[in-house]
Design a protein around this motif. Structure first.
Motif, short mmCIF file in Angstrom:
data_model
loop_
_atom_site.label_atom_id
_atom_site.label_comp_id
_atom_site.label_asym_id
_atom_site.label_seq_id
_atom_site.Cartn_x
_atom_site.Cartn_y
_atom_site.Cartn_z
N VAL A 183 24.30 -31.66 -1.97
CA VAL A 183 23.98 -30.28 -1.60
C VAL A 183 24.94 -29.32 -2.30
O VAL A 183 24.54 -28.27 -2.82
N SER A 198 24.18 -28.00 -5.78
CA SER A 198 23.27 -26.87 -5.98
C SER A 198 24.01 -25.55 -6.11
O SER A 198 23.49 -24.60 -6.69
N ALA A 233 18.02 -29.32 -2.34
CA ALA A 233 19.26 -29.11 -1.58
C ALA A 233 18.96 -28.89 -0.10
O ALA A 233 19.62 -29.46 0.78
N ARG A 234 17.97 -28.06 0.19
CA ARG A 234 17.65 -27.77 1.59
C ARG A 234 17.13 -29.01 2.31
O ARG A 234 17.42 -29.23 3.49
N LEU A 290 20.06 -31.15 3.11
CA LEU A 290 20.86 -30.51 4.16
C LEU A 290 20.16 -30.61 5.51
O LEU A 290 20.80 -30.88 6.54
#
Length: 548
Positions: A101, A104, A115-116, A119
């Motif tokens: 993450v 990014s 990334a989201r 996460l």
């Protein structure tokens, strides 16, 4: 011809681990992981991708780790109990997930959706209020320019457990928080956040004089090997903005002495350049820019390149306004760009174009204009204070004399009892990264060798250095490994080589050297012993790596 793919996956993986670091090793690990997926061997697929992620991280290519981490999460989704009996590996995977993450923030080559997703998966397992999750939410929102969301996440991060094993370095957390606060225009709050990492380093006071106080100070300093220099660099602009010019000057001189030659410190160089530009040290800033300009062609990531270029452009712009625009700076060639002597004004234009282009790349991915606006605000800054003298750098390292009633720290030639503080100071003086382990061991990587320094004996007065060669041999080469160690011990005085079998089908070639210092040791003598351990240990590991 028999290839690694024709043999058993376990043997192929052992061979791949045995290869030198490089693109070929990474490619082979990826092939093994894909083959394991196809043949229904999730355990080997995970092991290969763990090795692949760590290879990418070691090579400074964090963004490449995103895809293998995503695939490891997919493997666990298909085989939910695969790591139930291996909690350490699950924690290790979550750490890599955090690092993916973070990648990014450093490059637009990682998609925000990727990334989201990673996460959100981490949040589902740890909870939104866990320190790693709250920090990543905060930094992602800040990167996108959503300050209200970043501040809400910052509050959760501040209240969370700072020692979460999945989180980043707890010793660096104050610097990470302060960097955010400084960017939000709160220099006083940024300096307050830095306080835990700076106690006893910036204030012009005498060093601790009692032996116990010296040990406590050294223990605090070595909790993180990047401190205090990283915190000092983060504090440069906040000190300037609050009028503490002398403190900023001290911090710059102290921190840059380490950062100037440390490859991993490249992301901090922008702070030094901005300090020189906004503090009025234009000549010094141009010297630093000249010295560090080659590093811009091989940056840690796109974010650090963007910030270095923007800080350099600011410096060049202010220098041009001050009549220094005609000064020539050598810019080495790179790729299709030839080497050239570039005047400051032209270099500033080139750096501004690079910073603006990189900011645009981030914004194109992010769907915002935040990074472009941030770089524009940097380029519009003007000097904050009149400079104090930096003519003699040593004046900023001088400390008031210690209380004559108390014994001061031992001089370089003065023997003193061996202790953890003395050992840490010897390693600090080398300016190379190392990691304190829970049992007090200080471990670092030098070339092909991992070297662990520890104090042994009833009174902790025996210095022991254990060397572990990075390369492992397969277990069927046991006779060859023993022959190599016997030959080494016959021909070399240090270190004493031996073979260790961890039970995973490989052989670890290790070595060690112990020195009895029960009569005490001078700091200068300890520095020689540490240097000898590193030099001979590195030679041993290189000899192992050179085995056919």
């Amino acid at each position: 011809m028999t290839t690694a793919r024709d043999r058993g996956l376990a043997a192929a993986l052992a061979d791949a681990r045995d290869r030198p670091d490089g693109a070929e090793r990474c490619a082979e690990l990826e092939r093994i992981a894909s083959r394991a997926d196809a043949t229904g061997d999730p355990r080997t697929a995970l092991s290969a991708r763990f090795a692949l992620v760590e290879a990418y991280l070691h090579r400074g290519e964090r963004w490449r780790a995103v895809e293998p981490v995503r695939r490891m999460r997919a493997t666990l989704a298909r085989h939910p109990g695969l790591l139930d009996a291996r909690p350490d590996e699950l924690t290790r995977l979550r750490r890599h997930q955090r690092q993916a993450v973070e990648a990014s923030f450093g490059t637009p080559r990682v998609g925000l959706d990727q990334a989201r997703s990673l996460l959100d998966a981490l949040a589902a397992e740890l909870g939104e209020d866990a320190a790693p999750v709250a920090e990543l939410r905060c930094r992602l929102a800040d990167h996108l320019g959503d300050e209200p969301a970043a501040r809400r996440a910052y509050e959760r991060w501040s209240e969370a457990d700072a020692n979460d094993p999945v989180g980043g370095c707890a010793g660096c957390a104050p610097a990470r928080r302060a960097d955010l606060l400084a960017g939000w225009g709160e220099p006083e709050a940024a300096l307050a956040a830095l306080a835990p990492a700076l106690t006893g380093w910036v204030e012009p006071q005498a060093p601790p004089t009692r032996r116990g106080e010296r040990q406590a100070a050294a223990a605090g300093a070595t909790a993180c090997t990047d401190q205090p220099e990283r915190a000092l660099a983060v504090g440069l602009l906040p000190w300037l903005r609050t009028g503490a010019v002398t403190r900023a000057a001290r911090a710059h001189v102290h921190a840059y002495r380490r950062h100037r030659g440390e490859r991993t410190a490249f992301p901090l160089l922008a702070a030094h350049l901005r300090f020189c530009a906004l503090g009025g040290y234009l000549h010094r800033g141009l010297e630093i820019l000249t010295e560090q300009l080659p590093e811009l062609d091989r940056p840690a990531d796109d974010l650090s390149a963007m910030e270095f270029a923007a800080a350099g452009a600011l410096l060049c712009g202010l220098a041009t306004e001050a009549g220094l625009g005609g000064r020539r700076i050598h810019r080495p060639g790179h790729g299709s760009r030839p080497a050239a002597e570039v005047d400051v004004a032209t270099l500033g234009t080139q750096l501004q174009a690079l910073a603006t282009a990189l900011a645009g790349s981030f914004d194109a991915r992010n769907g915002t204009g935040h990074q472009s606006g941030r770089i524009a605000s940097w380029l519009a800054e003007r000097p904050l204070a009149a400079p104090v003298s930096l003519a003699a750098e040593t004046e900023f390292d001088e400390e008031p004399e210690a209380d004559p009633a108390e014994p001061g720290p031992p001089g370089p030639e003065e023997p003193a009892p061996l202790d953890a503080a003395l050992l840490a100071a010897a390693l600090d003086a080398r300016g190379e990264p190392y990691t304190p382990e829970p049992d007090g061991t200080l471990a670092g990587r030098w070339g092909e060798a991992t070297i662990q320094f520890r104090l042994l004996g009833r009174h902790g007065d025996v210095l022991h250095a254990r060397v572990v060669a990075q390369r492992r041999l397969p277990a069927d080469r046991r006779a060859e490994a023993y022959a190599f160690c016997n030959a080494w011990n016959h021909d070399r005085l240090l270190p004493a080589a031996y073979v260790h079998e961890p039970g995973d089908g490989t052989l670890v070639l290790a070595a060690g050297v112990s020195t009895d210092l029960s009569c005490g040791v001078a700091p200068a003598q300890l520095a020689v012993l540490v240097a000898a351990a590193v030099r001979t240990g590195t030679a041993y590991a290189e000899a192992v790596a050179a085995l056919p």
